[in-house]
Each structure stands twice: as C-alpha cells, then as structure tokens.
Design a protein around this motif. Structure first.
Motif, PDB file in Angstrom:
ATOM      1  N   GLU A 166      11.352   4.860  14.695  1.00 25.66           N
ATOM      2  CA  GLU A 166      10.668   5.220  13.483  1.00 25.66           C
ATOM      3  C   GLU A 166      10.937   4.028  12.584  1.00 25.66           C
ATOM      4  O   GLU A 166      10.083   3.921  11.391  1.00 25.66           O
ATOM      5  N   ARG A 167      11.483   2.893  13.174  1.00 23.11           N
ATOM      6  CA  ARG A 167      11.832   1.478  12.368  1.00 23.11           C
ATOM      7  C   ARG A 167      10.418   1.077  11.981  1.00 23.11           C
ATOM      8  O   ARG A 167      10.207   0.534  10.819  1.00 23.11           O
ATOM      9  N   LYS A 168       9.632   0.985  12.951  1.00 23.66           N
ATOM     10  CA  LYS A 168       8.375   0.391  12.775  1.00 23.66           C
ATOM     11  C   LYS A 168       7.454   1.105  11.655  1.00 23.66           C
ATOM     12  O   LYS A 168       6.670   0.330  11.195  1.00 23.66           O
ATOM     13  N   GLN A 169       7.498   2.331  11.500  1.00 28.07           N
ATOM     14  CA  GLN A 169       7.030   3.122  10.304  1.00 28.07           C
ATOM     15  C   GLN A 169       7.344   2.367   8.870  1.00 28.07           C
ATOM     16  O   GLN A 169       6.612   2.137   8.069  1.00 28.07           O
ATOM     17  N   LEU A 170       8.679   2.215   8.745  1.00 29.95           N
ATOM     18  CA  LEU A 170       9.120   1.765   7.366  1.00 29.95           C
ATOM     19  C   LEU A 170       8.682   0.269   7.315  1.00 29.95           C
ATOM     20  O   LEU A 170       8.378  -0.248   6.393  1.00 29.95           O
ATOM     21  N   LEU A 171       8.780  -0.363   8.394  1.00 28.20           N
ATOM     22  CA  LEU A 171       8.196  -1.831   8.287  1.00 28.20           C
ATOM     23  C   LEU A 171       6.764  -1.858   7.902  1.00 28.20           C
ATOM     24  O   LEU A 171       6.418  -2.716   6.866  1.00 28.20           O
ATOM     25  N   ALA A 172       5.718  -1.030   8.416  1.00 29.22           N
ATOM     26  CA  ALA A 172       4.387  -1.039   8.199  1.00 29.22           C
ATOM     27  C   ALA A 172       4.378  -0.632   6.603  1.00 29.22           C
ATOM     28  O   ALA A 172       3.398  -1.072   6.075  1.00 29.22           O
ATOM     29  N   ALA A 173       5.363   0.483   6.397  1.00 27.32           N
ATOM     30  CA  ALA A 173       5.141   0.835   4.939  1.00 27.32           C
ATOM     31  C   ALA A 173       5.620  -0.310   3.869  1.00 27.32           C
ATOM     32  O   ALA A 173       4.915  -0.538   2.909  1.00 27.32           O
ATOM     33  N   GLY A 174       6.480  -0.972   4.388  1.00 25.14           N
ATOM     34  CA  GLY A 174       6.846  -2.033   3.359  1.00 25.14           C
ATOM     35  C   GLY A 174       5.639  -3.108   3.414  1.00 25.14           C
ATOM     36  O   GLY A 174       5.467  -3.743   2.261  1.00 25.14           O
ATOM     37  N   ALA A 175       5.212  -3.521   4.298  1.00 20.08           N
ATOM     38  CA  ALA A 175       4.091  -4.226   4.377  1.00 20.08           C
ATOM     39  C   ALA A 175       2.990  -3.800   3.550  1.00 20.08           C
ATOM     40  O   ALA A 175       2.291  -4.701   2.801  1.00 20.08           O
ATOM     41  N   GLY A 176       2.534  -2.500   3.806  1.00 20.88           N
ATOM     42  CA  GLY A 176       1.478  -2.003   2.669  1.00 20.88           C
ATOM     43  C   GLY A 176       1.552  -2.184   1.302  1.00 20.88           C
ATOM     44  O   GLY A 176       1.175  -2.317   0.520  1.00 20.88           O
ATOM     45  N   PRO A 186      -3.250   0.489  -3.979  1.00 20.00           N
ATOM     46  CA  PRO A 186      -2.608   1.185  -2.843  1.00 20.00           C
ATOM     47  C   PRO A 186      -3.399   1.669  -1.510  1.00 20.00           C
ATOM     48  O   PRO A 186      -2.936   1.686  -0.405  1.00 20.00           O
ATOM     49  N   LEU A 187      -4.763   2.282  -1.837  1.00 14.05           N
ATOM     50  CA  LEU A 187      -5.443   2.547  -0.729  1.00 14.05           C
ATOM     51  C   LEU A 187      -5.765   1.594   0.277  1.00 14.05           C
ATOM     52  O   LEU A 187      -5.671   1.655   1.415  1.00 14.05           O
ATOM     53  N   SER A 188      -6.258   0.378  -0.183  1.00 14.74           N
ATOM     54  CA  SER A 188      -6.620  -0.774   0.555  1.00 14.74           C
ATOM     55  C   SER A 188      -5.495  -1.168   1.168  1.00 14.74           C
ATOM     56  O   SER A 188      -5.498  -1.850   2.409  1.00 14.74           O
ATOM     57  N   SER A 189      -4.209  -0.981   0.770  1.00 11.94           N
ATOM     58  CA  SER A 189      -2.864  -1.585   1.462  1.00 11.94           C
ATOM     59  C   SER A 189      -2.938  -0.739   2.744  1.00 11.94           C
ATOM     60  O   SER A 189      -2.331  -1.302   3.716  1.00 11.94           O
ATOM     61  N   SER A 190      -3.175   0.642   2.540  1.00 13.74           N
ATOM     62  CA  SER A 190      -2.754   1.324   3.755  1.00 13.74           C
ATOM     63  C   SER A 190      -3.823   1.155   4.799  1.00 13.74           C
ATOM     64  O   SER A 190      -3.464   0.902   6.142  1.00 13.74           O
ATOM     65  N   LEU A 191      -4.923   0.762   4.283  1.00 14.88           N
ATOM     66  CA  LEU A 191      -6.100   0.347   5.457  1.00 14.88           C
ATOM     67  C   LEU A 191      -5.898  -0.867   6.019  1.00 14.88           C
ATOM     68  O   LEU A 191      -6.286  -1.166   7.231  1.00 14.88           O
ATOM     69  N   LEU A 192      -5.242  -1.823   5.495  1.00 11.24           N
ATOM     70  CA  LEU A 192      -4.938  -3.257   5.938  1.00 11.24           C
ATOM     71  C   LEU A 192      -4.026  -2.835   6.983  1.00 11.24           C
ATOM     72  O   LEU A 192      -3.932  -3.432   8.163  1.00 11.24           O
ATOM     73  N   VAL A 193      -2.927  -2.084   6.785  1.00  5.53           N
ATOM     74  CA  VAL A 193      -1.921  -1.740   7.553  1.00  5.53           C
ATOM     75  C   VAL A 193      -2.362  -1.026   8.930  1.00  5.53           C
ATOM     76  O   VAL A 193      -2.121  -1.581  10.153  1.00  5.53           O
ATOM     77  N   THR A 209       2.565   4.343   4.435  1.00  2.36           N
ATOM     78  CA  THR A 209       2.009   3.158   3.781  1.00  2.36           C
ATOM     79  C   THR A 209       1.483   3.683   2.476  1.00  2.36           C
ATOM     80  O   THR A 209       1.742   2.942   1.409  1.00  2.36           O
ATOM     81  N   LEU A 210       0.887   4.922   2.234  1.00  2.05           N
ATOM     82  CA  LEU A 210       0.303   5.148   1.304  1.00  2.05           C
ATOM     83  C   LEU A 210       1.223   5.432   0.167  1.00  2.05           C
ATOM     84  O   LEU A 210       1.070   5.167  -1.176  1.00  2.05           O
ATOM     85  N   LEU A 211       2.216   6.182   0.680  1.00  2.00           N
ATOM     86  CA  LEU A 211       3.353   6.884  -0.326  1.00  2.00           C
ATOM     87  C   LEU A 211       4.108   5.339  -0.927  1.00  2.00           C
ATOM     88  O   LEU A 211       4.287   5.249  -2.152  1.00  2.00           O
ATOM     89  N   ALA A 212       4.483   4.365  -0.077  1.00  2.00           N
ATOM     90  CA  ALA A 212       4.943   3.240  -0.432  1.00  2.00           C
ATOM     91  C   ALA A 212       4.192   2.412  -1.296  1.00  2.00           C
ATOM     92  O   ALA A 212       4.474   1.639  -2.458  1.00  2.00           O
ATOM     93  N   GLY A 213       2.933   2.439  -0.960  1.00  2.00           N
ATOM     94  CA  GLY A 213       1.865   1.657  -1.856  1.00  2.00           C
ATOM     95  C   GLY A 213       1.474   2.152  -3.111  1.00  2.00           C
ATOM     96  O   GLY A 213       1.584   1.416  -4.021  1.00  2.00           O
ATOM     97  N   VAL A 214       1.606   3.462  -3.115  1.00  2.00           N
ATOM     98  CA  VAL A 214       1.393   3.988  -4.540  1.00  2.00           C
ATOM     99  C   VAL A 214       2.509   3.808  -5.411  1.00  2.00           C
ATOM    100  O   VAL A 214       2.293   3.220  -6.762  1.00  2.00           O
ATOM    101  N   VAL A 215       3.583   3.871  -5.051  1.00  2.42           N
ATOM    102  CA  VAL A 215       4.953   3.422  -5.836  1.00  2.42           C
ATOM    103  C   VAL A 215       5.063   1.874  -6.153  1.00  2.42           C
ATOM    104  O   VAL A 215       5.293   1.456  -7.355  1.00  2.42           O
TER     105      VAL A 215
END
Length: 532
Positions: A166-176, A186-193, A209-215
């Motif tokens: 699951e670590r790559k999920q958090l890495l991608a969330a942080g990137a977004g 936040p929406l375009s950040s999810s799409l970029l990931v 990614t969307l949750l992290a991006g919204v915050v």
C-alpha cells in the motif's frame, strides 16, 4: 466421509475469505484516513514553498525596478552565483532532486528507484527549488511540489508501518497533493497521478489522491484565497460552428507542429549541456548572466514567466512582433534553465509558452477580422491547454487544470475539442511525451542508486483484490513470467511460505524478479492482482 471432509474444508475457507474481504475494507478505510493526513502535511510543506517563491519573486522584482547603484547589482550577482553553485553541488550529491521530480516520482512508484533518504532529499528539494527560482531561472514549482508530496507519502508510510503493498498508494497520494497545493486544483491533481504516475489501482489511487488533494488544496486556498488566473477574462467569440471548427483545427495542428520541435530541441540541449567540459561555477555563471540580463529588461519573464503571462492575459500588448520576441527569449531561457539539471519543473514554462502562442494566434485572427481584441485571452487559455496536451500528453489533466485554476467553464468544451485534436495530431507526428523522455533519459544516465544497476533481484509487493486473476489461485499452479518467483505472503500479520497456499483478497504478495525486468513486468503483474 471424504465428501464431508471437503465440505468442512470449503466452509472453513469460505468463512476465512469473508473475513479477509471484510478486513480488507477496514484496511482501505485506514488507508484513506492516512491519505488525508498525507494531504494535510503536504499542504503544510508545499504551500509555504509556493509562498516563498512568490515572496522572493516580488523582492527580486522590487530590486530591479528600484534602479539601485551598480555596486548593489554586483553584490547581488555574486550572491546569486554562490546560490546556484551551492544548489548544483546539492544536486551532485543527491541526483534524485534534479529537475522537476515527476519522472522520479513515477520511477519510485514503479519500483525503479528507491528513496533511501526521503527526509534529507525533501529538505534539499525544498531549499534548492526556492533558491533556484529566487535566482530567476525559468522553471516551475509544480514538479518539485509533486516530488515533495511523494517524499511525504513515503515518510508517512514508513513511520506508520503501512503495508508494503500500500505504500505506493500513499506515495501517489502525496504526489497528487503536491500538485493540488501548487495550483489549488485537487481534481486535476488526481488525473495527473492516474495519467502520468500510477496507471493501475485506478479507483483506489483516485480516492486516496483526491482525498489528499482536497486537503492540500484547502490549505492552498486558505493561504492564497485568489489566484492571478482568476483575473483573466475569457470572452467567447461570436463565430459560427464552421468557423470555430476551422480555428480549432488550425490551432491544434499549429501546437502539434511546435511541440514536435519542442520534443526534439529540449532533449538535445539537456544532453549536450551536461556533456560540456565546463566546471560547475562556469556553467552557473553563464546561466546567471542570461537570467540577470532578462531581469534587468523584463523581470516578469523570469521565474518561469508566469507573471508575464498574467500581465498579457489581463492587459496584453497588441504588438505581435514584440510578443513573439518575448516568447522566443522565454523559450531559449527555459531551454538553458531546464538543461542545468537544477531543481525546478517544466509545467509552468510550458503553460506560459502555450499561452503566449495562443495570444499570438488570437492577435493574428484579430488582424484578419475574425475575432475582437476582447477574445484574445480566450484563445490564450485554449492555447495553454493545447500546448500542454501536445508536450506532456496528459489531456484530461490539461483540460481540467485550466478550468479549475481559471474558473472559466466557457473554455471547458472548446478545450476538449482542441485538446482531442492536438492529441491526435501529436500521435500522427509521433511525439513522445516530455516526462517519458525524461523518464527514459534518467535510466540511461546509469545512476548507481537505481536497482537495475546492481544487476540483482528486485522485490515487488502487490495486494490481491477480490475477483482478480490471482484471487483463489494456488501459488504452485500460477503461471508467472520467466524468472519471477513468489517469495512470501503476508496475511494476518504473519509471513507465510507460499508453497501450498491459496491466495485470498487482502494478501500482500512478495514477487521477486530480475531488476532489469521491472519496467516490462511491473504493470502486467500489478494487473494480475487487481480487477481494474
């Protein structure tokens, strides 16, 4: 008797399976909660990064406008020269902080590289990016923000003892979240990931990614309640459907042709500049001379050129020749800045080039009497989308990003049309995405930090999802690619030997393969564990 034994065994396995699926949902909920924390922490780091860039840009602009005596300029020049030499030395010691950071983030997510010292590299990327852009180089803030977020996601996954699968999920969330903090989008950040970094686990990646991006975007909106892009007016020209179609086809074809030149000239400079037999101080001296000369004449062109684009969008010039010269100066300056290898992205310089091309195209249309001056900024926004699609090849991200940061929904549908046409023309011209070029070039440099250089074995961790190819299969019967071996299964906080085990949802499976085969086998193996 034997039949009864098999029934009991099946019932026991079914109950275990139901428990594992229920437990998997709880693990997903925990992952989503942690992704919110990743977004908050990324926002608290990336937003100050954005703020410092704007602050130092204003300080530098104020200095050059004030016309101080010559000896102050000499002092500032040597200070900035020392700064560039210092950052270049940081990059030499920590090669992963070079450039924008999106290719490095994708490589880390794919397992091609490993962040050995994420905290140290995060600090170096943050400080190096602020210092380099403060010197006026034509670089962007979005790439470093993405990599800063990926560092934070990596740190949280390690400190929180998150499962390796699951670590790559958090890495991608942080990137977004990093991109969301850079643009409050936040929406375009999810799409970029999804488009550029993680192409599998799409639903789970999109949610985290969307949750992290919204915050992170919320933190950015709190720090920057308004953006300069909001001030750009976009008046839709009153043209017939046929005339609009003609304009969009011409604009898309023009952007694709220019992007083809861009895709050839930028890698050429990035390969030739480092190969020049010059010391770091001499290289930084030449780069600073260019940056300082532009700062003395048109300060808004420095720091990526975003301020110059904003000024053109709000109260732009009508002189096509002058604007073309400024665009060419910005383009050449960006070439030298990107070729330096210093921390900084290409996203904003690309947007600026596309916006100026769109404005020039709009002014030509004004001269021909097709549109009015009030419609030029409308063409500018569409030009930003088209050129970003042509260079980066992330159409969804480009279309949604411009709509999000400007708030002009009237450019949304034209952007879809022009973006789609541009994407088609870039396919015809066989233009390779810029980030893919950087990604491939990164591995041709033979960096010793990359696992493939060791010539050894790499361990990939995948999570089994309900209904996937691996689900319900016995390990001994699986047909895996050559030289791939399942080493262990992590289930219920225990590492199990794979022999004789039946895979169930929630299992974290460790697959060993040749390091040189990571790029070819990563996506196929991940797809076997997923249902998307």
């Amino acid at each position: 008797m034997k039949l009864e034994k098999w029934k009991n065994k099946w019932k026991k396995w079914s109950n275990l399976r139901k428990w594992q699926i229920w437990k998997l949902k709880l693990i997903d909920a925990r992952l989503y909660f942690v992704s919110i924390f990743v977004g908050l922490l990324t926002g608290l780091v990336a937003v100050p990064y954005h703020y410092l860039l704007w602050y130092f840009f204003d300080v530098r602009k104020t200095f050059f406008i004030a016309h101080y005596p010559w000896y102050w300029h000499v002092l500032l020049f040597f200070i900035l020269w020392g700064i560039l030499i210092f950052v270049a030395s940081l990059v030499k010691r920590m090669p992963l902080i070079a450039g924008g950071g999106i290719p490095q983030t994708r490589a880390a997510n794919n397992g091609r590289i490993r962040y050995e010292h994420p905290f140290k590299e995060l600090v170096a990327k943050f400080c190096g990016g602020v210092l380099v852009l403060s010197a006026g180089l034509s670089l962007g803030r979005e790439g470093p923000s993405v990599q800063i977020g990926s560092y934070i996601g990596t740190l949280i996954s390690r400190w929180g003892h998150i499962l390796k699968g699951e670590r790559k999920q958090l890495l991608a969330a942080g990137a977004g979240a990093g991109l969301s903090a850079a643009f409050a989008a936040p929406l375009s950040s999810s799409l970029l990931v999804i488009e550029s970094i993680e192409r599998f686990d799409a639903p789970k990646t999109a949610i985290t990614t969307l949750l992290a991006g919204v915050v992170a975007g919320g933190v950015a909106s709190w720090m920057f309640p308004t953006t300069p892009y909001d001030l750009i007016s976009a008046v839709v020209p009153g043209l017939s459907f046929i005339r609009q179609a003609e304009l969009y086809i011409i604009l898309a074809a023009l952007m694709a042709v220019i992007a083809k030149f861009y895709s050839l000239i930028v890698p050429f400079f990035q390969e030739r500049m480092p190969a020049m037999k010059l010391s770091i101080p001499v290289k930084m001296l030449y780069l600073l001379v260019i940056a300082y000369a532009i700062s003395l004449t048109e300060t808004n062109l420095t720091g990526g050129g975003e301020q110059f684009l904003m000024m053109q969008g709000m109260n732009g010039t009508h002189d096509i020749r002058w604007l073309t010269i400024m665009m060419l100066i910005h383009f050449v300056f960006t070439l030298f800045s990107l070729s330096s290898g210093l921390p900084g992205g290409s996203f904003i310089p690309t947007l600026v080039t596309g916006g100026l091309l769109g404005q020039i195209f709009g002014l030509v249309l004004v001269q021909r009497g097709w549109i009015g001056y009030e419609n030029v900024s409308y063409m500018m926004l569409i030009g930003m989308v088209a050129f970003l699609v042509a260079v980066v090849r992330t159409p969804l991200t480009a279309i949604v990003l411009i709509t999000e940061i400007t708030g002009h929904f009237e450019v949304f549908y034209p952007s879809i049309v022009v973006g789609g046409l541009t994407y088609y023309f870039t396919e015809l011209l066989q233009i390779k995405p810029y980030n893919v070029l950087l990604y491939d070039r990164m591995f041709r440099s033979h960096n010793p930090e990359f696992p493939e250089e060791a010539g050894g074995r790499y361990h990939l961790f995948v999570e089994i999802m309900d209904g996937s190819y691996f689900d319900g299969k016995e390990v001994d019967t699986l047909a895996l690619p050559n030289h791939c071996i399942i080493r262990s299964i992590y289930r219920n906080r225990k590492n199990l030997f794979p022999q004789g085990q039946t895979l169930i949802p929630g299992d974290q499976v460790e697959i060993e393969m040749d390091a040189q085969d990571i790029e070819k086998l990563y996506e196929p193996l991940v797809s076997m564990a997923n249902i998307y």
